[in-house]
Write a protein that holds these residues in place. Sequence first.
Motif, PDB file in Angstrom:
ATOM      1  N   VAL A 144      35.517 -32.929   0.900  1.00  0.00           N
ATOM      2  CA  VAL A 144      36.531 -33.867   0.403  1.00  0.00           C
ATOM      3  C   VAL A 144      36.834 -34.927   1.453  1.00  0.00           C
ATOM      4  O   VAL A 144      36.993 -34.631   2.645  1.00  0.00           O
ATOM      5  CB  VAL A 144      37.815 -33.097   0.031  1.00  0.00           C
ATOM      6  CG1 VAL A 144      38.956 -34.057  -0.274  1.00  0.00           C
ATOM      7  CG2 VAL A 144      37.529 -32.193  -1.165  1.00  0.00           C
ATOM      8  N   LYS A 145      36.930 -36.171   0.979  1.00  0.00           N
ATOM      9  CA  LYS A 145      37.173 -37.306   1.870  1.00  0.00           C
ATOM     10  C   LYS A 145      38.502 -37.977   1.534  1.00  0.00           C
ATOM     11  O   LYS A 145      39.022 -37.856   0.419  1.00  0.00           O
ATOM     12  CB  LYS A 145      36.045 -38.329   1.741  1.00  0.00           C
ATOM     13  CG  LYS A 145      34.648 -37.793   2.001  1.00  0.00           C
ATOM     14  CD  LYS A 145      33.624 -38.884   1.787  1.00  0.00           C
ATOM     15  CE  LYS A 145      32.197 -38.335   1.894  1.00  0.00           C
ATOM     16  NZ  LYS A 145      31.879 -37.392   0.785  1.00  0.00           N
ATOM     17  N   ARG A 146      39.009 -38.690   2.502  1.00  0.00           N
ATOM     18  CA  ARG A 146      40.250 -39.452   2.332  1.00  0.00           C
ATOM     19  C   ARG A 146      40.103 -40.442   1.172  1.00  0.00           C
ATOM     20  O   ARG A 146      39.080 -41.109   1.042  1.00  0.00           O
ATOM     21  CB  ARG A 146      40.595 -40.197   3.618  1.00  0.00           C
ATOM     22  CG  ARG A 146      41.883 -41.002   3.564  1.00  0.00           C
ATOM     23  CD  ARG A 146      42.253 -41.535   4.928  1.00  0.00           C
ATOM     24  NE  ARG A 146      42.522 -40.443   5.858  1.00  0.00           N
ATOM     25  CZ  ARG A 146      43.677 -39.785   5.926  1.00  0.00           C
ATOM     26  NH1 ARG A 146      44.680 -40.124   5.105  1.00  0.00           N
ATOM     27  NH2 ARG A 146      43.844 -38.807   6.792  1.00  0.00           N
ATOM     28  N   GLY A 147      41.121 -40.516   0.340  1.00  0.00           N
ATOM     29  CA  GLY A 147      41.128 -41.455  -0.771  1.00  0.00           C
ATOM     30  C   GLY A 147      40.532 -40.926  -2.060  1.00  0.00           C
ATOM     31  O   GLY A 147      40.649 -41.572  -3.109  1.00  0.00           O
ATOM     32  N   GLU A 148      39.905 -39.737  -2.010  1.00  0.00           N
ATOM     33  CA  GLU A 148      39.322 -39.173  -3.224  1.00  0.00           C
ATOM     34  C   GLU A 148      40.393 -38.462  -4.054  1.00  0.00           C
ATOM     35  O   GLU A 148      41.469 -38.123  -3.561  1.00  0.00           O
ATOM     36  CB  GLU A 148      38.210 -38.187  -2.872  1.00  0.00           C
ATOM     37  CG  GLU A 148      36.978 -38.845  -2.286  1.00  0.00           C
ATOM     38  CD  GLU A 148      35.821 -37.886  -2.124  1.00  0.00           C
ATOM     39  OE1 GLU A 148      34.677 -38.309  -2.345  1.00  0.00           O
ATOM     40  OE2 GLU A 148      36.071 -36.707  -1.753  1.00  0.00           O
ATOM     41  N   THR A 149      40.068 -38.235  -5.331  1.00  0.00           N
ATOM     42  CA  THR A 149      40.932 -37.472  -6.227  1.00  0.00           C
ATOM     43  C   THR A 149      40.286 -36.125  -6.493  1.00  0.00           C
ATOM     44  O   THR A 149      39.127 -36.054  -6.910  1.00  0.00           O
ATOM     45  CB  THR A 149      41.157 -38.213  -7.550  1.00  0.00           C
ATOM     46  OG1 THR A 149      41.809 -39.463  -7.297  1.00  0.00           O
ATOM     47  CG2 THR A 149      42.021 -37.388  -8.494  1.00  0.00           C
ATOM     48  N   VAL A 150      41.045 -35.056  -6.235  1.00  0.00           N
ATOM     49  CA  VAL A 150      40.540 -33.692  -6.377  1.00  0.00           C
ATOM     50  C   VAL A 150      41.367 -32.961  -7.431  1.00  0.00           C
ATOM     51  O   VAL A 150      42.597 -33.010  -7.413  1.00  0.00           O
ATOM     52  CB  VAL A 150      40.620 -32.929  -5.038  1.00  0.00           C
ATOM     53  CG1 VAL A 150      40.061 -31.519  -5.194  1.00  0.00           C
ATOM     54  CG2 VAL A 150      39.873 -33.678  -3.946  1.00  0.00           C
ATOM     55  N   LEU A 151      40.686 -32.282  -8.338  1.00  0.00           N
ATOM     56  CA  LEU A 151      41.348 -31.444  -9.337  1.00  0.00           C
ATOM     57  C   LEU A 151      41.259 -29.994  -8.891  1.00  0.00           C
ATOM     58  O   LEU A 151      40.165 -29.459  -8.689  1.00  0.00           O
ATOM     59  CB  LEU A 151      40.675 -31.617 -10.698  1.00  0.00           C
ATOM     60  CG  LEU A 151      41.142 -30.689 -11.832  1.00  0.00           C
ATOM     61  CD1 LEU A 151      42.630 -30.873 -12.115  1.00  0.00           C
ATOM     62  CD2 LEU A 151      40.312 -30.925 -13.098  1.00  0.00           C
ATOM     63  N   VAL A 152      42.412 -29.347  -8.704  1.00  0.00           N
ATOM     64  CA  VAL A 152      42.495 -27.942  -8.290  1.00  0.00           C
ATOM     65  C   VAL A 152      43.110 -27.135  -9.417  1.00  0.00           C
ATOM     66  O   VAL A 152      44.214 -27.453  -9.887  1.00  0.00           O
ATOM     67  CB  VAL A 152      43.355 -27.788  -7.010  1.00  0.00           C
ATOM     68  CG1 VAL A 152      43.539 -26.309  -6.674  1.00  0.00           C
ATOM     69  CG2 VAL A 152      42.719 -28.527  -5.839  1.00  0.00           C
ATOM     70  N   HIS A 153      42.407 -26.111  -9.860  1.00  0.00           N
ATOM     71  CA  HIS A 153      42.937 -25.269 -10.934  1.00  0.00           C
ATOM     72  C   HIS A 153      43.754 -24.107 -10.376  1.00  0.00           C
ATOM     73  O   HIS A 153      43.504 -23.626  -9.268  1.00  0.00           O
ATOM     74  CB  HIS A 153      41.797 -24.749 -11.801  1.00  0.00           C
ATOM     75  CG  HIS A 153      41.187 -25.810 -12.656  1.00  0.00           C
ATOM     76  ND1 HIS A 153      41.890 -26.478 -13.631  1.00  0.00           N
ATOM     77  CD2 HIS A 153      39.936 -26.350 -12.658  1.00  0.00           C
ATOM     78  CE1 HIS A 153      41.117 -27.368 -14.209  1.00  0.00           C
ATOM     79  NE2 HIS A 153      39.918 -27.319 -13.637  1.00  0.00           N
ATOM     80  N   ALA A 154      44.749 -23.663 -11.167  1.00  0.00           N
ATOM     81  CA  ALA A 154      45.676 -22.604 -10.749  1.00  0.00           C
ATOM     82  C   ALA A 154      46.325 -22.971  -9.424  1.00  0.00           C
ATOM     83  O   ALA A 154      46.321 -22.207  -8.463  1.00  0.00           O
ATOM     84  CB  ALA A 154      44.978 -21.258 -10.668  1.00  0.00           C
ATOM     85  N   ALA A 155      46.901 -24.158  -9.395  1.00  0.00           N
ATOM     86  CA  ALA A 155      47.385 -24.740  -8.135  1.00  0.00           C
ATOM     87  C   ALA A 155      48.599 -24.029  -7.565  1.00  0.00           C
ATOM     88  O   ALA A 155      48.955 -24.259  -6.406  1.00  0.00           O
ATOM     89  CB  ALA A 155      47.711 -26.222  -8.350  1.00  0.00           C
ATOM     90  N   ALA A 156      49.268 -23.182  -8.344  1.00  0.00           N
ATOM     91  CA  ALA A 156      50.425 -22.447  -7.830  1.00  0.00           C
ATOM     92  C   ALA A 156      50.050 -21.055  -7.329  1.00  0.00           C
ATOM     93  O   ALA A 156      50.887 -20.361  -6.761  1.00  0.00           O
ATOM     94  CB  ALA A 156      51.504 -22.327  -8.907  1.00  0.00           C
ATOM     95  N   GLY A 157      48.801 -20.655  -7.520  1.00  0.00           N
ATOM     96  CA  GLY A 157      48.363 -19.337  -7.081  1.00  0.00           C
ATOM     97  C   GLY A 157      48.078 -19.292  -5.595  1.00  0.00           C
ATOM     98  O   GLY A 157      48.266 -20.277  -4.868  1.00  0.00           O
ATOM     99  N   GLY A 158      47.590 -18.146  -5.136  1.00  0.00           N
ATOM    100  CA  GLY A 158      47.349 -17.975  -3.705  1.00  0.00           C
ATOM    101  C   GLY A 158      46.351 -18.965  -3.155  1.00  0.00           C
ATOM    102  O   GLY A 158      46.630 -19.689  -2.189  1.00  0.00           O
ATOM    103  N   VAL A 159      45.159 -19.044  -3.760  1.00  0.00           N
ATOM    104  CA  VAL A 159      44.136 -19.976  -3.295  1.00  0.00           C
ATOM    105  C   VAL A 159      44.537 -21.408  -3.615  1.00  0.00           C
ATOM    106  O   VAL A 159      44.433 -22.306  -2.779  1.00  0.00           O
ATOM    107  CB  VAL A 159      42.770 -19.637  -3.933  1.00  0.00           C
ATOM    108  CG1 VAL A 159      41.750 -20.726  -3.615  1.00  0.00           C
ATOM    109  CG2 VAL A 159      42.269 -18.291  -3.439  1.00  0.00           C
ATOM    110  N   GLY A 160      44.991 -21.628  -4.845  1.00  0.00           N
ATOM    111  CA  GLY A 160      45.313 -22.984  -5.276  1.00  0.00           C
ATOM    112  C   GLY A 160      46.392 -23.636  -4.447  1.00  0.00           C
ATOM    113  O   GLY A 160      46.305 -24.832  -4.120  1.00  0.00           O
ATOM    114  N   SER A 161      47.422 -22.891  -4.077  1.00  0.00           N
ATOM    115  CA  SER A 161      48.524 -23.483  -3.318  1.00  0.00           C
ATOM    116  C   SER A 161      48.068 -23.921  -1.928  1.00  0.00           C
ATOM    117  O   SER A 161      48.510 -24.957  -1.422  1.00  0.00           O
ATOM    118  CB  SER A 161      49.697 -22.502  -3.213  1.00  0.00           C
ATOM    119  OG  SER A 161      49.303 -21.297  -2.564  1.00  0.00           O
TER     120      SER A 161
END
Length: 322
Positions: A144-161
């Motif tokens: 991942v680079k600065r300025g990119e848009t990343v979609l993270v699933h289950a963002a409130a979980g252990g890995v996602g957070s």
Amino acid sequence: MKAISYARYGGPEVLEYGEVPDPRVGPDSVLVRVRAAAVNPVDWKCRDGHLDAILQPVFPVVPGWDVSGVVVQPGAAVTELAVGDEVVGYVREDFLSRGTFAEYVAAPLRTLARKPRNLSFEEAAGLPLTGLTAYQVLVKALRVKRGETVLVHAAAGGVGSIAVQLGRHLGARVVGTASEGNHDYVRGLGGEPLTYGEGLAERVRGLAPEGVDAVFDTVGGETLKTSANLLVPGGRLVSIADGDVVDYGGRYCFVRPDAEDLLRLTELAEQGVVTVHVSETFPLERAADAHRRSQEGRTRGKIVVTVDREERGAWRIPAEAR
């Protein structure tokens, strides 16, 4: 020593609390007096037998890969750690047997790093597996680079957070799926929350009309398929949940122990870049309840098993090891 173990695959009811043999400390290992051990979905998937094809069990199995605790005996070849050092570890071997849901664990040096000074033992126990997963996916696999848009699933979980926090630290815009009740939590981590489920593609396009540069999939199935269609040309896709990701041109990742990566996470935690939210703790003897709670899903942050001072017996170093 006291520990949780299971002698056959099955549900939480196969977990038993009682005496197991003391661990042997190899030359390249460190004996850790366990203060806390985090629960991860992979723990109960192993217990159910879902990873039997890649991880051979040596019954009885002590579950658990995450640990925080105190060094009580370095192995004969270990000079990097000393008695009294506080450590964290992702103590995974290539078979199932010697886990962290116990009073003591003999942890290979390659699995350990010093504990972040600003985290409690409970918080620190929740860092290794989730933190290493997020770090190795975002930094090494997705790059991942600065300025990119990343979609993270289950963002409130252990890995996602952790992934949301690391993504923001890397300079990316992070969009994360979560239940509506966790949207404020995800915002507090620096992410832009979206509700998962039907209509997800339209909601993502509403925030990122051109699509996203990278997707961190922790769910698989239809979510993975939808995510693949949201990538910009040349976008990257990684899943930790579904091997079919390769059919969409993506990559499957399984987290590995790495002392250098774990030390980097310790540094990021001490800088305030990464925090660990502990949603609930259970004493060691109630590890089965901790497994049940984890299997219910939708946990915010981490569930942690603790080993009280009164529960831990004194460790006697064998004469031949002195």
